[in-house]
Design an enzyme around this catalytic site. Structure first.
Site, PDB file in Angstrom:
ATOM      1  CB  THR A 182      -0.926   0.020   1.223  1.00  0.00           C
ATOM      2  OG1 THR A 182      -1.776  -1.123   1.164  1.00  0.00           O
ATOM      3  CG2 THR A 182      -1.791   1.272   1.241  1.00  0.00           C
ATOM      4  CE  LYS A 224       2.241   1.198   4.840  1.00  0.00           C
ATOM      5  NZ  LYS A 224       1.687   0.491   3.673  1.00  0.00           N
ATOM      6  CE  LYS A 263      -4.639  -1.331   1.738  1.00  0.00           C
ATOM      7  NZ  LYS A 263      -4.521  -2.618   2.341  1.00  0.00           N
TER       8      LYS A 263
END
Lengths: 390, 390
Positions: B101, B248, B180
């Site tokens: 990601t 993150k 995402k």
């Protein structure tokens, strides 16, 4: 013949830079100005400066370069653009004073890039400013300078000419910018709080001018409150300080918090509110227009229309001038603690930080009341202040 | 002799990557693994894979490269490090599938850098995943793939082998990552809400196991609630999914919001709470440990210690299992709207986005109830859902 004062290249002649450059001219410095928007250059020429077509041309005849563009990306372009960039004109051993507010890490990136491009000879000083356009024009800004001591000595005459409060921050470049970042945590929160408080006053049906006068002489006041509310009272969104600017600064504040694993709920909330303002299309308006976020969309001028209203108690809401004052004082107190704890977290001199904020645009009354006892005891408990007593 | 299936270089064999690579091996793909932590490579070898000493070595014999390292910085190092980087080994016309990601803009930066380094021949697919370590090991992840159609066709067999739900997102690379990112807005909010809700239950003196069972069958439940709470009930902070990872991802979500002038108060609040967790020293613990933020520091194990407590009404607090459920349902509803409005703002297919979230780790019950009527009417008013009825 010729001035005894060094020639200064001044790049970025906007709301802040224009006033600063004019002040240098008034004080007898030969100033060569550059801005991408040429009418700003013309305006400096009319006041006694000279014009340059490119940053390189401005830099060529100057031993000092003052940089007051809007952000880090503009600094990079100003310095390094092919052919036109200042780096192609800067004299050997010239001194660059970066006055734009950039992220702390950017100062080190910039030093590294200058070195990599073969310009280790160029001296770089970190000199962010605070105070707004009026203080810029008056030459009474707060300047937070950091860098090698000799360079700071050599730049002193120029920096003093632009400032009312010139601070020398220890620890090398980026530390001046850290001070500015901590300061902007206060500024970013206080600006949006002025809007929320006056929005509440208006919606509660209070006479907004009376509220303004009451808060000004109470512990809820702040530099930003006193500076922004008069515009709200006149529905005046002329960009004395555009939303774009505080949004950029808020981004630097919250980003520095993230990078240092330091939570700052208030500054992040303020930033999200600014982003809501941008989504409403207010990026180029004065940040005082943020008050409209807190007003019914059917009455976006409610603060100004209530300014002359008969004083009345809005019994439905049970909101008075004191409520508005308390809201401000409470959030300002939290912001003061967030800012001072951040200063501590970054390893800054907290006593100096207190002194700086107490004289700059991030100032608020409660900060003066609450912070000194905390520093005195070196305890982060609430000191003797009116909020704690209530 | 030799497999009919193409050889795959797999870089990043951690909690997620290890399971994904093992699944490829099980399905008959020759897999050459690399990780900076060699015991992870040994573990893959024990399961039938082969070992490489560098990403370049792994890439040399493979026509496909799957990249499942922790973040964008690791992707850059994995690909471009001098001598060792995968780019120095990748076969002509090899296909790289980026499953880590990263921020949406990073995909374009990466494509540009590959081109600049003379590797325009390398095909790049944007394939972020969702589902956690169990689904990774089972080969039932959700994968949001985007890129050139022919490349997606050619990668299909491999992607299907790792996924239970393989989505093809239109619009080229970075669009899979946008999906995402929107999904992670839900995940980041739901994870911290599971902690807040269970913290409330424990502090209110409720039997936390009973609360868990009640919420699970009510409209406050979510994938994250059902997945994280069992660890809270056992005080088990083994990093099934470390705080570092959701921190993150939260950073990518809020940064994408800022870059798109889209306010997201919930995701930003969640991020600030994660940063508070980091400040407490929990970066490497499971994100379920965030529940401790909501517990008295004298009883950090209050959720687990209350798990077997006698059921009692905490009359002081007036908090019941229903209160906890309502808290979750309310915030999940707001997060659902924040996420779907963000999808709309980014120009994504909101119906596909609904379908994706409803089958992935960002799922919550109220999302299923509230979003379809909004999409149906193409109105962003609250649809028929239990919250709206209450």
């Amino acid at each position: 013949m010729g001035s005894s004062k060094p020639t200064i290249a001044f790049c970025g002649l906007g709301a802040m830079g224009g006033g600063m450059a004019t002040n240098l001219v008034k004080n007898g410095f030969p100033v060569i100005g550059f801005d991408v928007y040429t009418p700003l250059v013309d305006s400096l020429v009319a006041r006694g400066g000279r014009a340059a077509q490119t940053p390189a041309e401005a830099a060529r005849e100057a031993s000092f370069l003052v940089c007051m563009v809007a952000n880090a990306a503009q600094v990079v372009s100003l310095l390094f653009e092919a052919d036109k960039g200042a780096i192609h004109g800067l004299q050997r051993d010239a001194m660059m004073m970066l006055c734009s507010t950039c992220p702390p890490y950017f100062l080190h990136d910039l030093r590294e890039r200058l070195d990599k491009e073969g310009r280790s000879d160029v001296k770089l000083l970190d000199c962010p400013v605070s105070g707004g356009t009026i203080r810029a024009a008056d030459g009474t800004l707060s300047i937070f300078s950091s860098g090698p001591a000799t360079d700071l000595d050599n730049a002193k005459e120029i920096l003093e000419c632009m400032s009312g409060n010139l601070y020398r921050i220890e620890g090398g470049i980026s530390n001046g910018t850290k001070v500015k970042t901590i300061h902007q945590l206060m500024a970013t929160t206080n600006i949006v709080m002025a809007s929320e408080a006056m929005g509440l006053a208006a919606v509660a049906g209070l006479n907004t001018e009376t509220v303004f006068e009451h808060v000004k002489s109470s512990d809820g006041t702040s530099f930003m409150f006193e500076n922004r509310v008069p515009h709200m009272l006149k529905n005046d969104w002329h960009p004395y300080s555009a939303l774009a600017i505080i949004l950029k600064d808020a981004g630097i504040v919250t980003d520095t918090g993230r990078k240092n694993s330091f939570p700052m709920p208030l500054a992040n909330t303020a930033e999200q509110l600014y982003i809501s303002g941008v989504a409403r299309g207010w990026l180029r308006d004065d940040d005082a227009c943020m008050v409209q976020l807190f007003l019914p969309s059917s009455s976006p001028d409610l603060v100004s229309s209530k300014a002359k209203a008969d004083v009345k108690m809005a019994s439905n809401f049970q909101v008075s001038s004191d409520t508005v004052n308390d809201l401000l004082a409470g959030v300002h107190l939290a912001a003061s603690i967030e800012a001072m704890a951040f200063a501590k977290h970054l390893g800054m001199d907290t006593r100096l930080m207190y002194e700086i904020i107490s004289k700059a645009a991030g100032w608020c009354k409660i900060f003066d009341d609450a912070v000194p006892p905390m520093l005195e005891a070196d305890q982060w408990a609430l000191g003797k202040c009116s909020i704690a007593e209530k």
